[in-house]
Design a protein around this motif. Structure first.
Motif, PDB file in Angstrom:
ATOM      1  N   PHE A   1      -2.722  38.039  39.017  1.00  0.00           N
ATOM      2  CA  PHE A   1      -4.066  38.405  39.421  1.00  0.00           C
ATOM      3  C   PHE A   1      -4.066  39.852  39.904  1.00  0.00           C
ATOM      4  CE2 PHE A   1      -7.566  38.703  42.380  1.00  0.00           C
ATOM      5  CZ  PHE A   1      -8.576  38.035  41.726  1.00  0.00           C
ATOM      6  N   PRO A   2      -5.030  40.701  39.616  1.00  0.00           N
ATOM      7  CA  PRO A   2      -6.230  40.520  38.797  1.00  0.00           C
ATOM      8  C   PRO A   2      -6.050  40.935  37.332  1.00  0.00           C
ATOM      9  CG  PRO A   2      -6.377  42.564  39.998  1.00  0.00           C
ATOM     10  CD  PRO A   2      -5.017  42.024  40.262  1.00  0.00           C
TER      11      PRO A   2
ATOM     12  N   ALA B   1      -0.743  38.940  48.796  1.00  0.00           N
ATOM     13  CA  ALA B   1      -2.096  38.549  48.406  1.00  0.00           C
ATOM     14  C   ALA B   1      -2.178  38.336  46.902  1.00  0.00           C
ATOM     15  CB  ALA B   1      -3.092  39.619  48.842  1.00  0.00           C
ATOM     16  N   VAL B   2      -1.522  39.237  46.134  1.00  0.00           N
ATOM     17  CA  VAL B   2      -1.518  39.077  44.675  1.00  0.00           C
ATOM     18  C   VAL B   2      -0.868  37.752  44.295  1.00  0.00           C
ATOM     19  CG1 VAL B   2      -0.519  39.965  42.554  1.00  0.00           C
ATOM     20  CG2 VAL B   2      -1.545  41.534  44.161  1.00  0.00           C
ATOM     21  N   ALA B   3       0.256  37.433  44.961  1.00  0.00           N
ATOM     22  CA  ALA B   3       0.971  36.192  44.639  1.00  0.00           C
ATOM     23  C   ALA B   3       0.106  34.981  44.953  1.00  0.00           C
ATOM     24  CB  ALA B   3       2.284  36.126  45.417  1.00  0.00           C
ATOM     25  N   ILE B   4      -0.530  34.992  46.143  1.00  0.00           N
ATOM     26  CA  ILE B   4      -1.360  33.846  46.538  1.00  0.00           C
ATOM     27  C   ILE B   4      -2.500  33.669  45.537  1.00  0.00           C
ATOM     28  CG2 ILE B   4      -3.041  33.072  48.253  1.00  0.00           C
ATOM     29  CD1 ILE B   4      -1.229  34.282  50.390  1.00  0.00           C
ATOM     30  N   LEU B   5      -3.173  34.785  45.190  1.00  0.00           N
ATOM     31  CA  LEU B   5      -4.317  34.684  44.287  1.00  0.00           C
ATOM     32  C   LEU B   5      -3.883  34.242  42.890  1.00  0.00           C
ATOM     33  CD1 LEU B   5      -6.330  37.761  45.485  1.00  0.00           C
ATOM     34  CD2 LEU B   5      -7.108  35.404  45.471  1.00  0.00           C
TER      35      LEU B   5
ATOM     36  N   ILE C   1       0.460  31.792  34.628  1.00  0.00           N
ATOM     37  CA  ILE C   1      -0.065  32.723  35.635  1.00  0.00           C
ATOM     38  C   ILE C   1       0.363  32.261  37.022  1.00  0.00           C
ATOM     39  CG2 ILE C   1      -2.181  33.604  36.682  1.00  0.00           C
ATOM     40  CD1 ILE C   1      -3.478  33.279  33.896  1.00  0.00           C
ATOM     41  N   ALA C   2       0.252  30.943  37.254  1.00  0.00           N
ATOM     42  CA  ALA C   2       0.642  30.402  38.552  1.00  0.00           C
ATOM     43  C   ALA C   2       2.136  30.605  38.800  1.00  0.00           C
ATOM     44  CB  ALA C   2       0.295  28.920  38.613  1.00  0.00           C
ATOM     45  N   HIS C   3       2.946  30.395  37.755  1.00  0.00           N
ATOM     46  CA  HIS C   3       4.388  30.610  37.920  1.00  0.00           C
ATOM     47  C   HIS C   3       4.698  32.074  38.199  1.00  0.00           C
ATOM     48  CE1 HIS C   3       6.235  26.754  37.260  1.00  0.00           C
ATOM     49  NE2 HIS C   3       5.308  26.493  36.362  1.00  0.00           N
ATOM     50  N   GLY C   4       3.888  32.978  37.598  1.00  0.00           N
ATOM     51  CA  GLY C   4       4.046  34.396  37.927  1.00  0.00           C
ATOM     52  C   GLY C   4       3.883  34.624  39.421  1.00  0.00           C
ATOM     53  N   GLY C   5       2.914  33.909  40.021  1.00  0.00           N
ATOM     54  CA  GLY C   5       2.712  34.006  41.459  1.00  0.00           C
ATOM     55  C   GLY C   5       3.925  33.520  42.237  1.00  0.00           C
TER      56      GLY C   5
ATOM     57  N   LEU D   1       3.631  30.802  52.334  1.00  0.00           N
ATOM     58  CA  LEU D   1       4.338  29.520  52.274  1.00  0.00           C
ATOM     59  C   LEU D   1       3.349  28.371  52.164  1.00  0.00           C
ATOM     60  CD1 LEU D   1       7.187  28.350  52.491  1.00  0.00           C
ATOM     61  CD2 LEU D   1       6.820  28.107  54.924  1.00  0.00           C
ATOM     62  N   ILE D   2       2.304  28.421  53.003  1.00  0.00           N
ATOM     63  CA  ILE D   2       1.318  27.324  53.007  1.00  0.00           C
ATOM     64  C   ILE D   2       0.633  27.248  51.639  1.00  0.00           C
ATOM     65  CG2 ILE D   2      -0.868  26.567  53.987  1.00  0.00           C
ATOM     66  CD1 ILE D   2       0.130  27.851  56.634  1.00  0.00           C
ATOM     67  N   PHE D   3       0.206  28.416  51.129  1.00  0.00           N
ATOM     68  CA  PHE D   3      -0.488  28.411  49.838  1.00  0.00           C
ATOM     69  C   PHE D   3       0.453  27.963  48.716  1.00  0.00           C
ATOM     70  CE2 PHE D   3      -4.012  30.653  51.718  1.00  0.00           C
ATOM     71  CZ  PHE D   3      -5.068  30.214  50.951  1.00  0.00           C
ATOM     72  N   GLY D   4       1.723  28.344  48.826  1.00  0.00           N
ATOM     73  CA  GLY D   4       2.677  27.924  47.802  1.00  0.00           C
ATOM     74  C   GLY D   4       2.810  26.416  47.756  1.00  0.00           C
ATOM     75  N   LEU D   5       2.966  25.803  48.912  1.00  0.00           N
ATOM     76  CA  LEU D   5       3.114  24.342  48.960  1.00  0.00           C
ATOM     77  C   LEU D   5       1.841  23.661  48.468  1.00  0.00           C
ATOM     78  CD1 LEU D   5       4.918  24.064  52.391  1.00  0.00           C
ATOM     79  CD2 LEU D   5       5.871  23.539  50.155  1.00  0.00           C
ATOM     80  N   PHE D   6       0.696  24.170  48.940  1.00  0.00           N
ATOM     81  CA  PHE D   6      -0.601  23.645  48.563  1.00  0.00           C
ATOM     82  C   PHE D   6      -0.774  23.694  47.037  1.00  0.00           C
ATOM     83  CE2 PHE D   6      -5.079  25.234  48.005  1.00  0.00           C
ATOM     84  CZ  PHE D   6      -5.710  24.020  48.201  1.00  0.00           C
ATOM     85  N   ASN D   7      -0.351  24.824  46.438  1.00  0.00           N
ATOM     86  CA  ASN D   7      -0.501  24.976  44.999  1.00  0.00           C
ATOM     87  C   ASN D   7       0.424  24.065  44.224  1.00  0.00           C
ATOM     88  OD1 ASN D   7      -2.440  26.948  43.954  1.00  0.00           O
ATOM     89  ND2 ASN D   7      -1.525  28.211  45.530  1.00  0.00           N
ATOM     90  N   THR D   8       1.598  23.771  44.789  1.00  0.00           N
ATOM     91  CA  THR D   8       2.498  22.846  44.111  1.00  0.00           C
ATOM     92  C   THR D   8       1.838  21.481  43.996  1.00  0.00           C
ATOM     93  OG1 THR D   8       4.275  24.041  45.163  1.00  0.00           O
ATOM     94  CG2 THR D   8       4.846  21.979  44.140  1.00  0.00           C
ATOM     95  N   VAL D   9       1.119  21.087  45.043  1.00  0.00           N
ATOM     96  CA  VAL D   9       0.441  19.789  45.008  1.00  0.00           C
ATOM     97  C   VAL D   9      -0.662  19.804  43.953  1.00  0.00           C
ATOM     98  CG1 VAL D   9      -0.886  18.159  46.357  1.00  0.00           C
ATOM     99  CG2 VAL D   9       0.969  19.412  47.419  1.00  0.00           C
TER     100      VAL D   9
END
Lengths: 101, 511
Positions: free
Chosen positions: B242-243, B297-301, B325-329, B435-443
């Motif tokens: 992103f972006p 921020a880029v990674a989270i987005l 794209i998500a794996h890129g993050g 970390l929180i966003f990473g775990l959340f995104n894994t779910v």
């Protein structure tokens, strides 16, 4: 000798014009022209700055590479636009949207 | 009339160039094989094209042999700068070269035409040449430490990709190519403008030279940030973060599947490598603090945008595009920590990512071969008809989600623990959010990765048109991709042993 600031203003202006063209224009070929403007803005910067690097003049040799690669890129882009025209009979970007769900 | 000292300098440079050639053999072998394939394609009959793929395969294997010789000499502590500091040959770049070679070999095997039927993918000689060229570009990019070299390597990758994407000559391919080249050209033009500013700031193009860092220290933070963002946009385009992720879904959908599998892996990792080298040149200037926040921020987005968009997809290749794209993050997370642990986690993730992403694309290719469609709804009930393929699909999708017992879990676990370790030592809130966003995104990713196995096993087959084609090569290849994914979960120390010996060389030490 022309002070370096003049070159920088010119290149910044070219960058801005190129950016506006890329954002506002709808025809793929015109967008390509905007990209060329940005590349030339970068070239101008490189050459202007290379006056601080008089022994190696890396900026000038960089600019030569950029010119060649820009030509190659334009060739590939025009070939692809030609291909798109063959299928869609248009080079207007927002009319080329068959992919997606 | 050049004076004596200038002549002396020139002689020294020429001597260094000739001395560098012996450390440049893998790249030379790739370049020579491009020429050989080109000539062979010109002088032989069109029907013998299968041999072109064989040639390319042999060329990549030979390059692999030469690269392993480099690995051995680097293990004896011979990390070096080549061609007047244009390139750096450290163990990290040699590791990346192995990853790219594996990706290249898998791409060639995936595009191998099956004998009994008409080839799914027509293989013009140019396609093989461009693929080898793409591998060469990724090789150069992961070694580059000079802005000129970065630009040239990046453009080599880009130009080969644009043409490969359009090569099939069909309608979707041309549209994908148009979007690819316009986005790519714009981002590389931005990068170039940023590079020209950096040249002005420092008077040098060598990003790990002490004079480059010294030049950065004298510049006000605002122009430095603007120029840095411009340069990074070119790298983020290659990572599809992103972006600069907009091109990925259309290109993935419109291009031939083996090529897409390569796009999703090799240029992404090469882009990450150059981003690592570039941001570390920065980090000496004590600006790493806010670069960490920008990149986090880029990674989270990237993770969030990729995952949420992937849920809505109906086309399997578009789904995999958003997943990449998500794996890129996730890969960026390893970089954002700015620690050695984070970089090791990134390398582990990259190696596993190659295996699981190629497995996923192979599965899509095999399923497409059975139903002649990429819509996921047509895959219903196929798992009961082809149980082995179904089970392999489950393993691959679990690996992509990051659940045990697959190496995908180990990779995600390492990434998360590296973020936690960095947070524990620096207590920066952004790392906690990461970390929180990473775990959340894994779910979240669980929802769409498990959709394919769900459709395969728990839905009644809606389509009766299933071609019963046997494609032995691809099935065997898939099994050979799945085995290491499981094996490296139980024996992750095998790969970690190699990765722990890897070092990045960031700054040139003047002897």
């Amino acid at each position: 000798m022309i002070p370096i600031a003049h070159y920088l203003f010119l290149s910044a202006a070219l960058f801005g014009i190129g950016l506006v063209i890329i954002i506002t224009k709808k025809n793929a070929i015109v967008v390509l022209m905007g990209i060329e403007l940005i590349l030339n803005a970068a070239n101008l910067n490189l050459i202007a700055f290379s006056q601080y690097d008089p022994t190696l003049i890396q900026g000038q040799s960089f600019a030569l590479f950029v010119i060649i690669i820009a030509a190659a890129e334009a060739a590939v882009a025009l070939a692809i636009i030609l291909k798109v025209y063959h299928f869609y009979n248009t080079s207007v970007l927002h009319e080329v949207h068959n992919l997606g769900d | 009339m050049p004076d004596v000292s200038q002549m002396q300098g020139l002689t020294n440079k020429l001597a260094e160039i000739t001395a560098s050639v012996s450390s440049f053999l893998p790249e030379i072998s790739l370049a020579v094989s491009i020429i050989i394939i080109l000539i062979y394609d010109l002088i032989t009959h069109k029907r013998q094209r299968q041999y072109l793929l064989l040639f390319a395969l042999v060329a990549l294997l030979l390059t692999g042999y030469l690269t392993s010789l480099q690995w051995l000499s680097a293990s004896r502590g011979a990390e070096e700068f080549l061609f007047n500091d244009m390139l750096v040959l450290d163990k990290a770049s040699i590791f990346a070269k192995f990853v790219f070679l594996v990706a290249g070999i898998l791409t060639i095997l995936m595009s191998w035409p099956d004998r009994a039927h008409k080839p799914m993918l027509s293989i013009p000689g140019e396609q093989v040449i461009l693929l080898v060229g793409l591998v060469l570009g990724t090789f150069l990019l992961c070694m580059s430490v000079n802005l000129l070299m970065v630009y040239l390597a990046l453009e080599l990758i880009s130009l080969c990709s644009y043409i490969l994407c359009t090569m099939n000559g069909d309608k979707p391919g041309s549209e994908a190519g148009l979007k690819f080249i316009l986005f790519g050209a714009v981002s590389s033009a931005f990068m170039l403008y940023g590079m020209s500013l950096f040249y002005g700031f420092t008077g040098s193009l060598h990003i790990n030279d002490p004079s480059f860092v010294a030049g950065l220290e004298t510049i006000h933070w605002l122009p430095l940030t603007v120029a840095g963002l411009l340069v990074i946009s070119g790298f983020l385009f290659k990572i599809a973060a992103f972006p600069f992720q907009v091109w990925a879904p259309d290109v993935y959908q419109g291009s031939p599947t083996p090529i897409v599998a390569f796009f999703s892996v090799a240029p992404k990792i090469a882009g990450l490598f150059i981003l690592i080298r570039f941001t570390n040149a920065y980090s000496f200037v004590d600006l790493a603090t806010y670069w960490q926040e920008i990149l986090a921020a880029v990674a989270i987005l990237s993770m969030t945008v990729g995952n949420f968009a992937a849920i809505r997809q109906k086309n399997a290749k578009r789904m995999l595009a958003y997943s990449s794209i998500a794996h890129g993050g996730f890969l960026l997370c390893g970089l954002v920590t700015f620690t050695d642990f984070g970089l090791s986690a990134l390398l582990f993730y990259a190696a596993i990512y190659v295996l699981m992403n190629f497995a996923a694309f192979l599965i899509v290719m095999l399923l497409e071969g059975k139903t002649h469609s990429l819509e996921m709804d047509t895959f219903k009930g196929l798992g009961l008809k082809f149980p082995v393929l179904g089970v392999l699909t489950i393993v691959a999708m679990i690996a992509l989600t990051g659940l045990p017992p697959t190496a995908g879990f180990t990779a995600k676990f390492l990434i998360f623990s590296s973020i936690w370790a960095a947070y524990a030592s620096s207590a920066k809130p952004i790392l906690l959010y990461l970390l929180i966003f990473g775990l959340f995104n894994t779910v979240i990713s669980l929802a769409y990765y498990l959709k394919i196995p769900y459709l395969l096993f728990f839905k009644e087959s809606a389509v009766t048109m299933v071609s019963d084609r046997k494609d032995y090569l691809k099935n065997i290849l898939l099994v050979f991709l799945i085995i290491p994914i499981i094996l490296l979960f139980f024996k992750s120390e095998w790969l970690l042993y190699i990765i722990n010996s890897i070092t990045f060389v960031f700054q040139k030490v003047h002897k």
